[in-house]
Design a protein around this motif. Structure first.
Motif, PDB file in Angstrom:
ATOM      1  N   GLU A 140       8.697  -3.191  17.950  1.00  0.00           N
ATOM      2  CA  GLU A 140       7.885  -3.931  17.395  1.00  0.00           C
ATOM      3  C   GLU A 140       7.089  -2.964  16.659  1.00  0.00           C
ATOM      4  N   GLU A 141       7.137  -1.946  16.666  1.00  0.00           N
ATOM      5  CA  GLU A 141       6.296  -0.939  15.917  1.00  0.00           C
ATOM      6  C   GLU A 141       7.507  -0.314  14.910  1.00  0.00           C
ATOM      7  N   LYS A 142       8.230   0.035  14.993  1.00  0.00           N
ATOM      8  CA  LYS A 142       9.020   0.138  15.011  1.00  0.00           C
ATOM      9  C   LYS A 142       9.862  -0.449  13.929  1.00  0.00           C
ATOM     10  N   GLU A 143       9.893  -2.053  13.856  1.00  0.00           N
ATOM     11  CA  GLU A 143      10.155  -2.708  13.161  1.00  0.00           C
ATOM     12  C   GLU A 143       9.735  -3.077  11.786  1.00  0.00           C
ATOM     13  N   LEU A 144       7.824  -2.651  11.930  1.00  0.00           N
ATOM     14  CA  LEU A 144       7.473  -2.681  11.169  1.00  0.00           C
ATOM     15  C   LEU A 144       7.367  -1.889  10.249  1.00  0.00           C
ATOM     16  N   ILE A 145       7.743  -0.706  10.016  1.00  0.00           N
ATOM     17  CA  ILE A 145       7.674   0.794  10.321  1.00  0.00           C
ATOM     18  C   ILE A 145       8.988   0.374   9.072  1.00  0.00           C
ATOM     19  N   SER A 146      10.198   0.021   9.413  1.00  0.00           N
ATOM     20  CA  SER A 146      11.810  -0.056   8.913  1.00  0.00           C
ATOM     21  C   SER A 146      10.936  -1.779   7.934  1.00  0.00           C
ATOM     22  N   TRP A 147      10.751  -2.376   8.186  1.00  0.00           N
ATOM     23  CA  TRP A 147      10.032  -3.780   7.347  1.00  0.00           C
ATOM     24  C   TRP A 147       9.475  -2.886   5.688  1.00  0.00           C
ATOM     25  N   ILE A 148       8.545  -2.155   6.132  1.00  0.00           N
ATOM     26  CA  ILE A 148       7.720  -1.865   4.474  1.00  0.00           C
ATOM     27  C   ILE A 148       8.059  -0.417   4.441  1.00  0.00           C
ATOM     28  N   TYR A 149       8.301   0.724   4.515  1.00  0.00           N
ATOM     29  CA  TYR A 149       9.308   1.981   4.470  1.00  0.00           C
ATOM     30  C   TYR A 149      10.550   1.993   4.299  1.00  0.00           C
ATOM     31  N   LEU A 150      11.215   1.571   5.117  1.00  0.00           N
ATOM     32  CA  LEU A 150      12.810   1.307   4.729  1.00  0.00           C
ATOM     33  C   LEU A 150      13.389   0.498   4.255  1.00  0.00           C
ATOM     34  N   GLN A 151      12.971  -1.374   4.514  1.00  0.00           N
ATOM     35  CA  GLN A 151      13.858  -1.481   3.582  1.00  0.00           C
ATOM     36  C   GLN A 151      13.059  -2.308   2.072  1.00  0.00           C
ATOM     37  N   ASN A 152      11.152  -1.138   1.597  1.00  0.00           N
ATOM     38  CA  ASN A 152      11.298  -1.884   0.990  1.00  0.00           C
ATOM     39  C   ASN A 152      10.447  -3.098   0.195  1.00  0.00           C
ATOM     40  N   LYS A 153       9.911  -3.565   1.842  1.00  0.00           N
ATOM     41  CA  LYS A 153       9.819  -5.147   1.727  1.00  0.00           C
ATOM     42  C   LYS A 153       8.341  -5.609   1.845  1.00  0.00           C
ATOM     43  N   SER A 154       7.614  -5.824   1.354  1.00  0.00           N
ATOM     44  CA  SER A 154       6.071  -6.528   1.341  1.00  0.00           C
ATOM     45  C   SER A 154       5.258  -6.734   2.800  1.00  0.00           C
ATOM     46  N   LEU A 155       4.070  -6.348   3.041  1.00  0.00           N
ATOM     47  CA  LEU A 155       3.363  -6.452   4.724  1.00  0.00           C
ATOM     48  C   LEU A 155       3.338  -8.047   4.306  1.00  0.00           C
ATOM     49  N   LYS A 156       2.662  -8.349   3.361  1.00  0.00           N
ATOM     50  CA  LYS A 156       1.961 -10.138   3.117  1.00  0.00           C
ATOM     51  C   LYS A 156       3.600 -10.867   3.316  1.00  0.00           C
TER      52      LYS A 156
END
Length: 185
Positions: A140-156
């Motif tokens: 889950e933590e890796k998914e969050l980091i990937s979502w924000i920093y690798l895929q450049n998607k928003s936290l919202k």
């Protein structure tokens, strides 16, 4: 079938027809070698003429005891092109990086150096540390980091998809980043 040895002997005795037959026979090879050769300041026609001169020299120098004029001529033509390249290379100037190009500038000044050994080493070391630190995160933590920093998607967007509030998502992200920072110390 053309008997090259016979034609060469006749050409050596000033038989123009034999000489013409020989030059026509070797013309494709001369043109091919000229196209494969680059010498600064020489046009293609110059190189072709050099090939013909090489052939004429081969005809003049050939001795019947060799019994293979075809090989002798091909080697002579090719050798003369190589000789021309070597001669031209010897006359090309070799300059140091301190050679002045004018207005107080040197060759070294005109080269943009983007290589920095120390910086590259630090980047590689940081990259390796980051890879090792990411291995310590759960899925889950890796998914969050990937979502924000690798895929450049928003936290919202992440919070909406996971069915959590934005503040919960922000808290999770802060916790993961704190965990990574701790590994970097």
């Amino acid at each position: 079938m053309i008997n090259l040895e016979e034609l060469v002997l006749k050409a050596q005795c000033s038989d123009k027809r034999s000489l013409e037959t020989l030059t026509n026979y070797f013309k494709p090879y001369i043109i091919k070698q000229a196209h494969l050769t680059y010498v600064n300041g020489y046009e293609m026609e110059d190189l072709i003429q050099i090939g013909y001169v090489s052939l004429l020299k081969a005809i003049k120098m050939y001795k019947p005891i060799n019994k293979n004029f075809n090989y002798y001529a091909l080697a002579s033509i090719k050798r003369n092109f190589y000789y021309l390249i070597r001669q031209q290379a010897r006359h090309n100037g070799e300059y140091s990086m301190e050679f002045e190009t004018g207005e107080g500038l040197t060759l070294g000044d005109s080269i943009e150096d983007k290589f920095n050994l120390e910086e590259d080493y630090l980047k590689e070391e940081t990259h390796q540390k980051l890879k090792e630190s990411l291995k310590l995160l759960n899925k889950e933590e890796k998914e969050l980091i990937s979502w924000i920093y690798l895929q450049n998607k928003s936290l919202k967007e992440y919070a909406e998809i996971k069915g959590i509030t934005y503040n919960q998502g922000r808290y999770k992200l802060q916790r993961v980043l704190k965990k990574l920072r701790k590994e970097f110390k």
